[in-house]
Structure formats: C-alpha cells, structure tokens
Design a protein around this motif. Structure first.
Motif, PDB file in Angstrom:
ATOM      1  N   ASP A 159      12.514   3.890  -3.664  1.00  0.00           N
ATOM      2  CA  ASP A 159      11.697   5.039  -3.030  1.00  0.00           C
ATOM      3  C   ASP A 159      10.277   4.290  -2.658  1.00  0.00           C
ATOM      4  O   ASP A 159       9.590   4.531  -1.607  1.00  0.00           O
ATOM      5  CB  ASP A 159      11.231   6.253  -3.686  1.00  0.00           C
ATOM      6  CG  ASP A 159      12.314   7.046  -3.873  1.00  0.00           C
ATOM      7  OD1 ASP A 159      13.440   6.922  -3.062  1.00  0.00           O
ATOM      8  OD2 ASP A 159      12.483   8.079  -4.832  1.00  0.00           O
ATOM      9  N   GLU A 160      10.121   3.077  -3.375  1.00  0.00           N
ATOM     10  CA  GLU A 160       8.803   2.349  -3.250  1.00  0.00           C
ATOM     11  C   GLU A 160       8.917   1.229  -2.104  1.00  0.00           C
ATOM     12  O   GLU A 160       8.119   0.374  -2.008  1.00  0.00           O
ATOM     13  CB  GLU A 160       8.233   1.963  -4.470  1.00  0.00           C
ATOM     14  CG  GLU A 160       7.816   3.209  -5.293  1.00  0.00           C
ATOM     15  CD  GLU A 160       7.460   2.661  -6.784  1.00  0.00           C
ATOM     16  OE1 GLU A 160       6.933   1.331  -6.720  1.00  0.00           O
ATOM     17  OE2 GLU A 160       7.092   3.505  -7.641  1.00  0.00           O
ATOM     18  N   ASP A 161      10.118   0.895  -1.600  1.00  0.00           N
ATOM     19  CA  ASP A 161      10.076  -0.203  -0.758  1.00  0.00           C
ATOM     20  C   ASP A 161       9.750  -0.157   0.545  1.00  0.00           C
ATOM     21  O   ASP A 161       9.672  -0.941   1.384  1.00  0.00           O
ATOM     22  CB  ASP A 161      11.760  -0.736  -0.789  1.00  0.00           C
ATOM     23  CG  ASP A 161      12.347   0.581   0.074  1.00  0.00           C
ATOM     24  OD1 ASP A 161      13.664   0.079   0.588  1.00  0.00           O
ATOM     25  OD2 ASP A 161      11.891   1.421   0.336  1.00  0.00           O
ATOM     26  N   LYS A 162       8.916   1.040   0.896  1.00  0.00           N
ATOM     27  CA  LYS A 162       8.390   1.160   2.281  1.00  0.00           C
ATOM     28  C   LYS A 162       6.847   0.722   1.813  1.00  0.00           C
ATOM     29  O   LYS A 162       6.229   0.801   0.923  1.00  0.00           O
ATOM     30  CB  LYS A 162       8.383   2.664   2.743  1.00  0.00           C
ATOM     31  CG  LYS A 162       9.917   3.020   2.788  1.00  0.00           C
ATOM     32  CD  LYS A 162       9.797   3.754   4.122  1.00  0.00           C
ATOM     33  CE  LYS A 162      11.398   4.305   4.255  1.00  0.00           C
ATOM     34  NZ  LYS A 162      11.709   5.631   4.146  1.00  0.00           N
ATOM     35  N   LEU A 163       6.129   0.227   3.192  1.00  0.00           N
ATOM     36  CA  LEU A 163       4.970  -0.287   3.134  1.00  0.00           C
ATOM     37  C   LEU A 163       4.050   0.760   3.118  1.00  0.00           C
ATOM     38  O   LEU A 163       3.983   1.814   3.834  1.00  0.00           O
ATOM     39  CB  LEU A 163       4.685  -1.104   4.427  1.00  0.00           C
ATOM     40  CG  LEU A 163       5.353  -2.265   4.566  1.00  0.00           C
ATOM     41  CD1 LEU A 163       5.164  -3.133   5.812  1.00  0.00           C
ATOM     42  CD2 LEU A 163       5.347  -3.525   3.296  1.00  0.00           C
ATOM     43  N   THR A 164       2.973   0.812   2.004  1.00  0.00           N
ATOM     44  CA  THR A 164       2.006   1.792   1.833  1.00  0.00           C
ATOM     45  C   THR A 164       0.778   1.197   2.598  1.00  0.00           C
ATOM     46  O   THR A 164       0.662   0.201   3.185  1.00  0.00           O
ATOM     47  CB  THR A 164       1.577   1.933   0.242  1.00  0.00           C
ATOM     48  OG1 THR A 164       1.200   0.787  -0.303  1.00  0.00           O
ATOM     49  CG2 THR A 164       2.945   2.329  -0.271  1.00  0.00           C
ATOM     50  N   TRP A 165      -0.250   1.999   2.475  1.00  0.00           N
ATOM     51  CA  TRP A 165      -1.564   1.730   3.154  1.00  0.00           C
ATOM     52  C   TRP A 165      -2.179   0.718   2.486  1.00  0.00           C
ATOM     53  O   TRP A 165      -2.910  -0.399   3.173  1.00  0.00           O
ATOM     54  CB  TRP A 165      -2.661   3.018   3.107  1.00  0.00           C
ATOM     55  CG  TRP A 165      -3.043   3.414   1.881  1.00  0.00           C
ATOM     56  CD1 TRP A 165      -2.470   4.256   0.968  1.00  0.00           C
ATOM     57  CD2 TRP A 165      -4.470   2.961   1.055  1.00  0.00           C
ATOM     58  NE1 TRP A 165      -3.263   4.525  -0.068  1.00  0.00           N
ATOM     59  CE2 TRP A 165      -4.163   3.643  -0.249  1.00  0.00           C
ATOM     60  CE3 TRP A 165      -5.376   1.920   1.379  1.00  0.00           C
ATOM     61  CZ2 TRP A 165      -5.165   3.500  -1.098  1.00  0.00           C
ATOM     62  CZ3 TRP A 165      -6.350   1.750   0.769  1.00  0.00           C
ATOM     63  CH2 TRP A 165      -6.404   2.323  -0.557  1.00  0.00           C
ATOM     64  N   LYS A 166      -1.775   0.352   0.995  1.00  0.00           N
ATOM     65  CA  LYS A 166      -2.531  -0.617   0.386  1.00  0.00           C
ATOM     66  C   LYS A 166      -1.780  -1.922   0.828  1.00  0.00           C
ATOM     67  O   LYS A 166      -2.549  -3.011   0.985  1.00  0.00           O
ATOM     68  CB  LYS A 166      -2.050  -0.545  -1.225  1.00  0.00           C
ATOM     69  CG  LYS A 166      -2.925   0.502  -1.838  1.00  0.00           C
ATOM     70  CD  LYS A 166      -2.512   0.825  -3.420  1.00  0.00           C
ATOM     71  CE  LYS A 166      -3.161   1.878  -3.761  1.00  0.00           C
ATOM     72  NZ  LYS A 166      -2.850   1.859  -5.283  1.00  0.00           N
ATOM     73  N   ASP A 167      -0.595  -2.041   1.324  1.00  0.00           N
ATOM     74  CA  ASP A 167       0.017  -3.367   1.896  1.00  0.00           C
ATOM     75  C   ASP A 167      -0.539  -3.476   3.328  1.00  0.00           C
ATOM     76  O   ASP A 167      -0.671  -4.640   3.658  1.00  0.00           O
ATOM     77  CB  ASP A 167       1.643  -2.932   1.933  1.00  0.00           C
ATOM     78  CG  ASP A 167       2.098  -2.738   0.546  1.00  0.00           C
ATOM     79  OD1 ASP A 167       1.862  -3.417  -0.306  1.00  0.00           O
ATOM     80  OD2 ASP A 167       3.049  -1.790   0.730  1.00  0.00           O
ATOM     81  N   ARG A 168      -0.921  -2.431   3.997  1.00  0.00           N
ATOM     82  CA  ARG A 168      -1.242  -2.626   5.263  1.00  0.00           C
ATOM     83  C   ARG A 168      -2.840  -2.833   5.333  1.00  0.00           C
ATOM     84  O   ARG A 168      -3.364  -3.295   6.452  1.00  0.00           O
ATOM     85  CB  ARG A 168      -1.018  -1.525   6.212  1.00  0.00           C
ATOM     86  CG  ARG A 168       0.353  -1.317   6.563  1.00  0.00           C
ATOM     87  CD  ARG A 168       0.752  -0.621   7.777  1.00  0.00           C
ATOM     88  NE  ARG A 168       2.364  -0.638   8.241  1.00  0.00           N
ATOM     89  CZ  ARG A 168       3.104   0.430   8.005  1.00  0.00           C
ATOM     90  NH1 ARG A 168       2.640   1.269   7.174  1.00  0.00           N
ATOM     91  NH2 ARG A 168       4.209   0.148   8.433  1.00  0.00           N
ATOM     92  N   PHE A 169      -3.635  -2.647   4.437  1.00  0.00           N
ATOM     93  CA  PHE A 169      -5.011  -2.441   4.285  1.00  0.00           C
ATOM     94  C   PHE A 169      -5.673  -4.027   4.740  1.00  0.00           C
ATOM     95  O   PHE A 169      -6.574  -3.975   5.560  1.00  0.00           O
ATOM     96  CB  PHE A 169      -5.585  -2.442   3.056  1.00  0.00           C
ATOM     97  CG  PHE A 169      -7.196  -2.486   2.720  1.00  0.00           C
ATOM     98  CD1 PHE A 169      -7.838  -1.105   3.456  1.00  0.00           C
ATOM     99  CD2 PHE A 169      -7.850  -3.112   2.386  1.00  0.00           C
ATOM    100  CE1 PHE A 169      -9.220  -1.146   3.434  1.00  0.00           C
ATOM    101  CE2 PHE A 169      -9.017  -3.256   2.272  1.00  0.00           C
ATOM    102  CZ  PHE A 169      -9.964  -2.204   2.822  1.00  0.00           C
ATOM    103  N   PRO A 170      -5.059  -4.997   4.412  1.00  0.00           N
ATOM    104  CA  PRO A 170      -5.689  -6.527   4.938  1.00  0.00           C
ATOM    105  C   PRO A 170      -5.433  -6.510   6.406  1.00  0.00           C
ATOM    106  O   PRO A 170      -6.364  -6.877   7.031  1.00  0.00           O
ATOM    107  CB  PRO A 170      -4.744  -7.674   4.458  1.00  0.00           C
ATOM    108  CG  PRO A 170      -4.206  -6.941   2.987  1.00  0.00           C
ATOM    109  CD  PRO A 170      -4.185  -5.219   3.426  1.00  0.00           C
TER     110      PRO A 170
END
Length: 897
Positions: free
Chosen positions: A415-426
């Motif tokens: 379930d965690e293999d999707k990009l979260t806001w933390k991954d996209r924050f940079p």
C-alpha cells in the motif's frame, strides 16, 4: 493503408531505429520481405550473425536489450489479438515500421470494454421546434448555403441515429453491413492505442504501455495513419483530402468549419477546440463592429472636445514646469496639442459604454459556448460518457519503482508504493521557488525598461535636435524592447513550466496537462501583461511635485505621463505588443519553425548512411510519409495563444477599442493556419473522447471576471473620465467643461526650485514667476502650500465610488445574463429525453423480434411430439414458469430499469 495482402487495414504504426552489430547484412530486398506476418503465422526469418558471433560492445548490448524488449512487447500485442507486420532489418541501420491491424474480434471486445457508443438501426428526425423556428432555420440555411463547406456531414443533419454502447450480446441492435467499415479509422486507431497503453513489458522493468517504451527509446514513435495523401491527383476522395479542400486552405477562409468531419477524423478533443475557436472568432464580429463605432465616435467628436481645444489654444499660454532638471526648459502646454487630440479618440464617454458591453460580451460568449458544447455533446453522443481510467505516466512508474527499491530492506507494504506528499515535497518547493524567481525576473525586466526610458529621455533632452521628439522616441523603442523580451521569455517560460511539472511527477497525463497549463498560463500572463499594468496603474503616480521630485538615481526623475494622460501611451503599448505578438508568433513560430524542422529532418534522412533506397523513395508508403511529419504535441500552445489574446481583448479594452478588430483579423488566419498544420504538417493525433475543454473554461471565466475590475480601474484611474465628471457637476460655473484644463493644473513658485535643478539658458521671452504642473495641490500662497487640495480628495472619492458601482453593476448584469441563458438549450434537453424513450421502445421491439425468432424453432420441434409429452408438459407447467413467461418477465424488468 493496408498490409501487403491488400486486405487488412493498418490501424496503427510503431517505428523504431535499429543498428546492427558489425557489418553482418541480412539477405532479401528491403521493403518486400516480411519478418512477422499476421501473428507470426508465416516465415519469421533469422538475421545473419547470431548473438554469439562477436563480443558485444556497450552500444551493441543496449541495442540487443532493446531488440529483446521489442520482441516481448510485440508478442504480448499478438497475445492480445492484434495482427502485426514489419519489414526485415536488411541494412546496417535504418528505420523499421511495425504495422498493426485489429481484427473484428478485438475491435468488438475492446469497443464493449471501452463502452464506445455506436449507431443502432433506428433513425429519427430532429425537430427544429415550432413552425416559426422551422421557417427561420430554413431561411437561415438558404442564406448561409454559400458559406457551408461541401462535405457529406452537412448534407443531412436533420436525421440522427440512436446510439448505444457496443455490446457483443446485442449485435442485432446495430446496422452492421460490413465488419471492416463498421468502426471508422479514428475509432479503430483509438482501440489499438488503448491496447498499446495497457500492454506490459516485463524485460523493460515491468513498464506499462507504449508511452513508457517511447520514453525509454525502445520505440521512436507510435501513430495512426492519415487517410491517404491530401494533395493526390485524381478524383479519389478521402477524409483528409476533403478536409484540406474545404477547411485547411486560406482560399476557404469565409466558409464555416466542417466541425463534424473534424471530429470524425481527429476525435472529440480536437473537434471541440476548433468549435470553440470558431465560436470565439464569430463572437469577435459584433465586438469589432461596436469597437469601430466607438473609435469613429471619438474621431467625429474630436473637434467638439473642450479640454483638447483649451490645450491647443495658444492664447491660454499655460507655462509648464520643466520635464527634467537643468537641461529642460519651461514649455507651453499648447505644444502637447497633438497628444491631447489623439487621447480623445480613446478617452471619451463611449469607452465606458464599450467596457460594460465587453464585460457582458465575455459572459455571453462563455454562456453560448456552454450551450454549443451541450449541443455538440448531444450530436456526438458524448452525453453520459464516463471518464476513462488513465494509466500512470512512465516517469511516475519509474519514481515509484525507485522508492520501492530504496525501501526494500525496510519491508515496505504494497500500500505504501505510491508517492506521498513527502516524496513530492522537494518538487513542490522547487516549483514555488522557480515560479517566484521567474515572476521576479519579469518584474526586474520591466523595471530595467523603466530605467532605460528614464535615462534615454534624460540623454535625448540634452541635445536640442532630439529634444522635441523625446517622448515619441522613448515610448516606441521601449515598447519594441518589451515586445522582444516578451517573445523570448514566452518560449523560455513554456520550457520551464514543462520542466517544473515533470519534477512534480504527476500520476496521470490529465493531471500533468492541467498542472502544466496552470504554470504556463501564470508565467505567460505575468510576462505579457506586466509592462501594460505598469503604464496603466503605476506610471506617473509616484513622480512627486516640483521642488520635491522622486528620483530613481541621482539626477534621474521618475517618468511622468504625457499632458493628455497615460491612456494614449497605454493604447500604443497594448496595440504594439498585441499585434507584434500575433504577427511574429504566427508567421515565424507557427509557419517558419515547422518548415525549418521539416527541412532539417529531410536533409538528415538524405545524409543518413544506409538509409537511401531509390526505388522506395519513388513510391513511399503512407507510414513513411507520416513518419516524416512533425509529431503531435497537444493543444496547449494553441489554447494558450488564444487565451492570452482573449486577455488583450477583454482586460484593457477601455484603452484600446480596436483590439477586437485586430483579434478577429488574426483569428480568421489562425483557424486556417491551425487547420493546415493539423492536416498537412502533423502526424495524425490519437482520437480522444472528452465532454468539454477542461481547465481552459475556468481560466476564461476567471479572465472575464478579472476584466471587469481592470476596466473599472482603467476608466477611474488612468483616464480623465472621472475628473471631467467631477468638474462638470461640482466646480463648473455653467455645467460645461470650459476651464477644466486650468482646474487640473496647480501652481508652483519657481523660486522654490532646488539649487542646481533650474533650467539653464531659458528661452522664454518673459521671466517666469509661476509654472504649472498637473495635480490637485494648494497654490504657493495658500496656508498649506503644495498640500493635496479639496478637489483631489473629491476626485479620489469619486474614482473609488465609480469602481465599486461599475464593478457591482456589471457583475450583476453578467449574473443576470448567465441566469437568463440556460446552459442546456431547450430543444437539446427535449431531444435527450425523446432519445431515451425512443431507445427503450427500440430495445423492446428488437427484443420482441428476437424472441419470435427463437420461439419459432421451439414451437416446430414441439409440434412433432406426441400428445402424452404435451400433456406432461401441460401438467408440469403450473409448478414452474414457462420459458416465454420468464423471458417476458425479464423484458418487463428491463423496461422498469
């Protein structure tokens, strides 16, 4: 257009460039021997030189890897039911085209899966409303017949087929005469493209779809074929040739667009764009007429304008304060007579009416577009279509895969293999910082041009020969610099917006497109309008007064507006930027650049080693011809150009009533230019079904509302409309504008000029004691000299009151227009209801016919049996329902549903 058996249509083409190891050439003539035919049923020839012949270099290893990935992908396509054909790789290097054909079974399966609406056997007449409406439509059709394009779709538009999503279980509903021609070419290619998008390739890191493979350079291109050549000699007609003759030539600029044929050939998304562009262009006609009338009114009343007469009257002899320190002399206001007279052309009471008209025009245009969109949706069977599930973008898949590999040791759940806001924050942080930097850069350039104007004006004022033409020279050169900068930054900002959207890693293509549009629009909007905003609202506001001027640098004063106000300069700025942008972007970027690219690619192909094939070049196949065309990159540049133009037409229309005229002239050419580009210069795009123009409508609506506020401030702040009204009704002795110029000029005692700023070698005959400057300030002899006067505050309060009243009045009228015009035309809503009831009746009738056909054989077989069997059947009937009864009940259930 077909496989080499001349039977199966080529529905899609994949192209790739290959490079062989060493110099091991295959055998067989190029272009005739086939490597894969119809799912590999006949001779797949092996190439000379197996993988173990020589040691693989890095490039050879990569090429071998790509070949294996292509083989796997193509075998997966064949497993999905598609039929493939391609030529042998018989040269050292070259391009190979994989032709794809979808047989009927695949088309039927995918059409059902995609819920593609197809016409049924039932046709019905579309009612035109009452008898008056019928007569009016008939007269209108006769009058507009010379303007109608000669295409089959326009010949009979009063009859319509009932449409229903394709179902293999309900084949009896559809009028299937020939299976090969039941689905048109655009639908066939759309079905194949859907299969290509969802076919996986395990050797390419489990990438999904053709877009991922193109992104990884495994394939070079993927495109559907055009329907033959558009300029082929002879009478044989295809849709592409018909579109070229009746739509994509400048000679047919006066004709309506064949929207139905455009939609049939290119798909709904492109069809909606051209329908929107056509409606926008036709709506520019009434606004152009009114704009010309407003301009002519200004020309007709120029001799009756009292303030410009007073300015031109040399007997008044208003001695004005110097425009710069030291080198500038006192001057007579009558010397600015030409500017004052020219300002009246655009600064007159008619422009207020025109601003209100244009605000309502924008609302009317958007409401009519909503109605046209619904009408087209009904005729194109877009009502009730579901949003298609979009596949993930290749970049998104790569990012997810990288994340999973990094966190593999930490046992990440599925379930965690999707990009979260933390991954996209940079990415978001980079976006914010970059956009802020770009906007700051634009403002810095505008400030740089302001500094150029101030310094150039000061330098030219030193020379007696150039002193008289300072204002004209500075304004013209500054506007041209602004135009060049805008054009250059436009291209840079387009590329930057794309890069910023990529680092955000949006999941689907639709999300990517929407975010790209918003970024590009924001940057290009600021770029195009910031110089105009400066002239409209900031120039001349922070100058100060004689004896207390505001200086940018030592000795360089902030620039002032011309004696007639800044509106004339705003008009010049707006017209040059608008016209220059349209002419240069249309002629150089849209016509010249594609031709240069085509020429460059042609030269590259001619000089490519191992590519030349004289026999083949004499008779090229359609896929070769289409491969040499430019790839289709989307509608964003086309929409963006028109949206920025829509801003020019609506935002500052109070200062330039002729903007709609120039926009209309541009768009008449733009429609045919875009048409020619799509028909002759681009590869055929994939047909995309969509119900509306998406985020562009929200942007248009936002610009329409913003234009009301901008025009209110232009009239109130930039023009002299409010000061004139205040003077006429509060300060004039006889209710006219006589004495208005004198009323707007304040006095200054020249003895109070700062040391070193007085004019050197003044040429004035008499000694000047007081000079005048444009502002509402107390005279030197008042108790509070040079403070803002009572008139200043009364004019300021009138300006603010006008902005509030104008904005609320126009907004109310816009809402009223919006409410009065229904989004769905009454006749269309009636037809949709009628179509639903007709569809139910047609279903029941066809079901009944089907039941009759299935019951007849059963009755005949029952008639041959003995009476005992019939009696047993009769005695057992009460215990269970009969087949007929069950079918009837199911039919009734269907009716209820």
């Amino acid at each position: 257009m077909h496989f080499h058996d001349n039977q199966r249509k080529v529905d899609y083409v994949l192209a790739y460039h290959y490079r062989k190891r060493g110099a091991h050439l295959g055998h067989g003539s190029p272009g005739h021997s086939l490597a894969v035919i119809s799912n590999g049923e006949t001779g797949k020839e092996r190439q000379a030189g197996g993988p173990g012949d020589i040691e693989l270099g890095p490039l050879d290893a990569l090429e071998e890897q790509r070949r294996e990935q292509r083989e796997e992908f193509e075998s997966n396509l064949m497993a999905a039911g598609l039929e493939l054909e391609k030529d042998l790789e018989s040269k050292n290097q070259g391009s190979v085209f994989v032709r794809i054909h979808a047989p009927w079974q695949v088309l039927a399966r995918e059409a059902e899966f995609l819920k593609i609406k197809v016409p049924t056997k039932k046709m019905y007449e579309i009612k035109a409303g009452g008898s008056i409406a019928k007569k009016f439509n008939a007269v209108l059709q006769k009058l507009s017949s010379p303007l109608q394009p000669k295409v089959p779709e326009h010949s009979n538009n009063r009859m319509k087929n009932l449409s229903y999503p394709f179902s293999r279980e309900k084949m009896y509903l559809y009028n299937i005469q020939e299976k090969d021609s039941f689905f048109d070419n655009a639908t066939r290619s759309r079905i194949v493209h859907e299969i290509l998008k969802r076919t996986a390739c395990s050797r390419a890191n489990n990438t999904m779809g053709i877009n991922s493979l193109i992104a990884n350079n495994i394939y070079e291109a993927a495109y559907p074929l055009h329907d033959g050549e558009y300029d082929s000699p002879g009478d044989d007609m295809n849709d592409r040739k018909l579109l070229y003759q009746e739509w994509a030539r400048y000679g047919v600029f006066y004709k309506f667009q064949p929207i139905d044929l455009i939609r049939k050939y290119f798909g709904e998304k492109i069809g909606l764009y051209f329908a929107w562009l056509g409606l926008y262009t036709s709506f520019l006609i009434p606004s152009s007429v009114i704009g010309v009338i407003v301009f002519l009114y200004g020309c007709a009343t120029i001799e009756e304008d009292i303030p410009s007469k007073e300015m031109c009257d040399q007997q008044n002899a208003f001695t004005m304060c110097p425009l710069c320190d030291k080198s500038c002399d006192y001057w007579n206001l009558s010397s600015a007579c030409g500017t004052a007279r020219a300002s009246h052309l655009f600064d007159n009471p008619a422009t207020v009416f025109f601003s209100i008209f244009m605000a309502l025009w924008a609302t009317m245009f958007l409401e009519n577009w909503k109605r046209l969109q619904m009408r087209l949706g009904y005729f194109w069977d877009l009502t009730g279509i579901e949003e298609e599930e979009e596949h993930s973008r290749p970049e998104y898949e790569t990012k997810v895969r990288e994340k999973m590999l990094k966190e593999n040791d930490k046992s990440v759940d599925d379930d965690e293999d999707k990009l979260t806001w933390k991954d996209r924050f940079p990415g978001y942080l980079m976006n914010f910082a970059s956009i802020l930097f770009m906007i700051t850069l634009t403002f810095s350039i505008v400030f740089g041009v302001i500094v150029y104007r101030i310094t150039t004006a000061a330098a030219l004022s030193l020379n007696k020969a150039t002193r008289s033409n300072v204002r004209v020279t500075v304004t013209a050169t500054a506007v041209i610099i602004n135009l060049v900068v805008i054009l250059i930054l436009d291209e840079i900002y387009g590329a930057v917006a794309k890069w910023l959207t990529k680092i955000e890693v949006p999941k689907t293509e639709q999300t990517f497109e929407e975010r790209l549009i918003l970024k590009a629009f924001l940057l290009k909007f600021v770029n195009a309008y910031s110089p105009i905003f400066y002239v409209a609202f900031f120039k001349g506001r922070f100058v100060g007064r004689p004896g207390s001027y505001v200086y940018v640098f030592d000795g360089y004063r902030m620039e002032e507006c011309a004696p007639g106000g800044c509106l004339m300069e705003l008009c010049i700025q707006l017209s040059i930027i608008m016209l220059g942008k349209q002419l240069i972007q249309n002629n150089i970027f849209e016509i010249g650049v594609p031709k240069l690219k085509k020429l460059f690619r042609k030269l590259k192909d001619e000089t490519e080693p191992g590519e030349a094939d004289p026999e083949h070049s004499k008779h090229p196949e359609q896929w070769d011809l289409d491969y040499s065309l430019e790839p289709y990159t989307g509608l964003t540049p086309e929409y963006m150009e028109m949206i920025i133009q829509f801003g020019f037409v609506t935002l500052f229309v109070a200062s330039f009533p002729l903007a709609p005229v120039f926009a209309l002239l541009n768009n008449v050419i733009e429609v045919r230019l875009d048409a020619k580009k799509f028909v002759t210069e681009l590869r055929r795009p994939d047909a995309v079904r969509t119900k509306d123009i998406g985020i562009w409508f929200d942007i248009l609506s936002g610009i329409g509302k913003f234009s009301v506020i901008i025009n209110a401030f232009v009239i109130a702040v930039t023009s002299d409309f409010i000061p004139r009204l205040v003077y006429q009704y509060s300060y004039s002795h006889n209710g006219t504008l006589h004495g208005f110029v004198n009323h707007t000029l304040s006095f200054f005692n020249v003895s109070q000029l700062k040391e070193g700023t007085q004019p050197e070698n003044s040429q004035f005959d008499q000694e000047v004691q007081f000079c005048r400057f444009k502002d509402y300030r107390e005279p030197p002899w008042a108790p509070n000299p040079y403070e803002f006067s009572k008139q200043y505050w009364s004019v300021l309060s009138a300006r603010l009151a006008f902005v509030i009243i104008f904005q609320n009045l126009v907004m109310f009228m816009s809402v009223l227009v919006d409410w009065m015009i229904p989004d769905i035309p009454t006749d269309i809503s009636d037809q949709i209801k009628k179509e639903k009831s007709l569809l139910v009746d047609f279903f029941l009738k066809e079901e009944h016919e089907k039941l009759k056909l299935t019951d007849e054989p059963a009755q005949r077989s029952q008639g041959g049996g003995d009476r005992s069997r019939r009696s047993r059947a009769t005695s057992s009937a009460p215990s269970g329902p009969s087949p007929t009864g069950s079918r009837a009940s199911s039919a009734s259930q269907h009716t209820n549903v």
